[in-house]
Design a protein around this motif. Structure first.
Motif, PDB file in Angstrom:
ATOM      1  N   ASP A 118       0.812  -1.221   0.000  1.00 45.55           N
ATOM      2  CA  ASP A 118       0.000   0.000   0.000  1.00 45.55           C
ATOM      3  C   ASP A 118       0.844   1.270   0.000  1.00 45.55           C
ATOM      4  O   ASP A 118       0.397   2.313  -0.474  1.00 45.55           O
ATOM      5  CB  ASP A 118      -0.963   0.014   1.185  1.00 45.55           C
ATOM      6  N   GLU A 119       2.080   1.183   0.489  1.00 46.39           N
ATOM      7  CA  GLU A 119       2.930   2.370   0.508  1.00 46.39           C
ATOM      8  C   GLU A 119       3.358   2.804  -0.890  1.00 46.39           C
ATOM      9  O   GLU A 119       3.842   3.924  -1.079  1.00 46.39           O
ATOM     10  CB  GLU A 119       4.174   2.141   1.385  1.00 46.39           C
ATOM     11  N   MET A 120       3.154   1.933  -1.890  1.00 43.58           N
ATOM     12  CA  MET A 120       3.523   2.274  -3.272  1.00 43.58           C
ATOM     13  C   MET A 120       2.358   2.878  -4.053  1.00 43.58           C
ATOM     14  O   MET A 120       2.523   3.256  -5.214  1.00 43.58           O
ATOM     15  CB  MET A 120       4.066   1.037  -3.992  1.00 43.58           C
ATOM     16  N   CYS A 121       1.195   3.003  -3.424  1.00 40.29           N
ATOM     17  CA  CYS A 121       0.037   3.642  -4.069  1.00 40.29           C
ATOM     18  C   CYS A 121       0.081   5.140  -3.788  1.00 40.29           C
ATOM     19  O   CYS A 121      -0.795   5.709  -3.126  1.00 40.29           O
ATOM     20  CB  CYS A 121      -1.262   3.025  -3.564  1.00 40.29           C
ATOM     21  N   THR A 122       1.086   5.786  -4.301  1.00 39.25           N
ATOM     22  CA  THR A 122       1.392   7.166  -3.913  1.00 39.25           C
ATOM     23  C   THR A 122       0.453   8.206  -4.528  1.00 39.25           C
ATOM     24  O   THR A 122       0.475   9.365  -4.110  1.00 39.25           O
ATOM     25  CB  THR A 122       2.848   7.500  -4.275  1.00 39.25           C
ATOM     26  N   GLN A 123      -0.351   7.820  -5.524  1.00 44.00           N
ATOM     27  CA  GLN A 123      -1.305   8.779  -6.085  1.00 44.00           C
ATOM     28  C   GLN A 123      -2.507   8.997  -5.187  1.00 44.00           C
ATOM     29  O   GLN A 123      -3.216  10.004  -5.321  1.00 44.00           O
ATOM     30  CB  GLN A 123      -1.781   8.304  -7.464  1.00 44.00           C
ATOM     31  N   ASP A 124      -2.749   8.054  -4.280  1.00 41.35           N
ATOM     32  CA  ASP A 124      -3.864   8.183  -3.346  1.00 41.35           C
ATOM     33  C   ASP A 124      -3.396   9.005  -2.152  1.00 41.35           C
ATOM     34  O   ASP A 124      -3.046   8.473  -1.091  1.00 41.35           O
ATOM     35  CB  ASP A 124      -4.341   6.795  -2.906  1.00 41.35           C
ATOM     36  N   ILE A 125      -3.378  10.308  -2.318  1.00 44.24           N
ATOM     37  CA  ILE A 125      -2.816  11.223  -1.326  1.00 44.24           C
ATOM     38  C   ILE A 125      -3.552  11.123   0.012  1.00 44.24           C
ATOM     39  O   ILE A 125      -2.923  11.095   1.087  1.00 44.24           O
ATOM     40  CB  ILE A 125      -2.870  12.677  -1.832  1.00 44.24           C
ATOM     41  N   GLU A 126      -4.860  11.067  -0.033  1.00 48.13           N
ATOM     42  CA  GLU A 126      -5.654  11.012   1.198  1.00 48.13           C
ATOM     43  C   GLU A 126      -5.317   9.777   2.013  1.00 48.13           C
ATOM     44  O   GLU A 126      -5.142   9.842   3.237  1.00 48.13           O
ATOM     45  CB  GLU A 126      -7.146  11.028   0.859  1.00 48.13           C
ATOM     46  N   TYR A 127      -5.219   8.636   1.328  1.00 50.75           N
ATOM     47  CA  TYR A 127      -4.880   7.401   2.044  1.00 50.75           C
ATOM     48  C   TYR A 127      -3.473   7.465   2.619  1.00 50.75           C
ATOM     49  O   TYR A 127      -3.234   7.029   3.750  1.00 50.75           O
ATOM     50  CB  TYR A 127      -5.006   6.181   1.136  1.00 50.75           C
ATOM     51  N   GLN A 128      -2.527   8.003   1.862  1.00 46.53           N
ATOM     52  CA  GLN A 128      -1.150   8.060   2.339  1.00 46.53           C
ATOM     53  C   GLN A 128      -1.028   8.910   3.596  1.00 46.53           C
ATOM     54  O   GLN A 128      -0.198   8.635   4.474  1.00 46.53           O
ATOM     55  CB  GLN A 128      -0.220   8.575   1.239  1.00 46.53           C
ATOM     56  N   LYS A 129      -1.841   9.945   3.700  1.00 49.05           N
ATOM     57  CA  LYS A 129      -1.838  10.760   4.920  1.00 49.05           C
ATOM     58  C   LYS A 129      -2.300   9.934   6.111  1.00 49.05           C
ATOM     59  O   LYS A 129      -1.724   9.994   7.205  1.00 49.05           O
ATOM     60  CB  LYS A 129      -2.739  11.983   4.742  1.00 49.05           C
ATOM     61  N   PHE A 130      -3.374   9.136   5.895  1.00 50.22           N
ATOM     62  CA  PHE A 130      -3.854   8.271   6.975  1.00 50.22           C
ATOM     63  C   PHE A 130      -2.813   7.208   7.319  1.00 50.22           C
ATOM     64  O   PHE A 130      -2.585   6.893   8.493  1.00 50.22           O
ATOM     65  CB  PHE A 130      -5.167   7.592   6.586  1.00 50.22           C
TER      66      PHE A 130
END
Length: 239
Positions: A118-130
């Protein structure tokens, strides 16, 4: 012939006994004394609110894993985005070893990076913040200090919000990015990677080899690796 299996994204829950039974059937059919290790690469459970919950399904799963560990199969676990609160207490109950979120293993002579992904799904900014918050030092401690009823409510609301957010996002946003994948290969100086999370099973072969594990919502997906080869399998539950 020595073997190693990799699975991820089972999302075990009492509401999907078909997936639970498929997992038990997988253990009975494939895990024997010829298997060196079983790697579980995250999202093993649909939700995990703490080792103290005492969920009957989790306890039964632990018994099954403990049994195969007693036969000589090492069980390893990397946290996913649904079960990152699994701790040493439950790991001990399962007889499994918790690994860091990114780990390089010697897979029959091939250095291999394993991770949930999941750490490589960098386009999902909202998720990466969570993700950054939830993997920090203070948030897990805060959550685990709360009573079980409160954690259940938080988990329920989080799942509902996650489903709503995903409905409005393009599939490409929920997938890994080429840049993030390349950075992982470069960071760990390997040519082979195995991960899950995206539910898009495939063996990507270019300059490097990246194997993506499938989910278990409609099929039991696993990767079998031997000294000679690897095989990504998808089997219907009815089998």
């Amino acid at each position: 012939m020595r073997k190693t299996y990799f699975i991820s994204d089972l999302h075990l829950t009492e509401h999907r006994p078909d997936i639970t039974n498929a997992f038990y059937n997988f253990l009975d059919a494939f895990i024997d004394d010829s298997v060196d290790a079983l790697y579980i690469l995250g999202d093993f459970f649909e939700v995990w609110i703490g080792d103290d919950e005492g969920d009957p399904l989790a306890i039964e799963v632990a018994k099954r894993l403990k049994a195969i560990s007693h036969t000589g199969t090492n069980v390893y676990f990397i946290h996913g985005n649904r079960d990152f609160l699994i701790g040493e207490q439950y790991a001990k109950l399962c007889g499994m070893t918790l690994l860091p979120e990114q780990a390089v293993i010697d897979l029959y002579g091939t250095p291999t990076l394993i991770l949930h992904g999941d750490e490589m799904c960098t386009q999902d900014i909202e998720y990466q913040k969570f993700r950054k918050k939830s993997r920090g030092w203070w948030w897990p401690k805060l959550m685990l200090a709360m009573p079980l009823w409160y954690r259940r409510r938080v988990a329920k609301n989080a799942r509902a919000k996650s489903k709503l957010n995903q409905q409005g996002k393009a599939p490409s946003i929920l997938d890994v990015t080429d840049d993030a994948v390349a950075e992982m290969f470069e960071k760990y100086n390997v040519q082979h990677m195995i991960h899950g999370h995206t539910h898009r099973p495939k063996v990507h072969k270019d300059k490097f080899t990246r194997t993506v594990l499938g989910d278990w919502y409609s099929q039991s997906s696993y990767l079998l690796v031997t000294e000679e080869s690897q095989s990504l399998e998808q089997h219907a539950f009815s089998e």
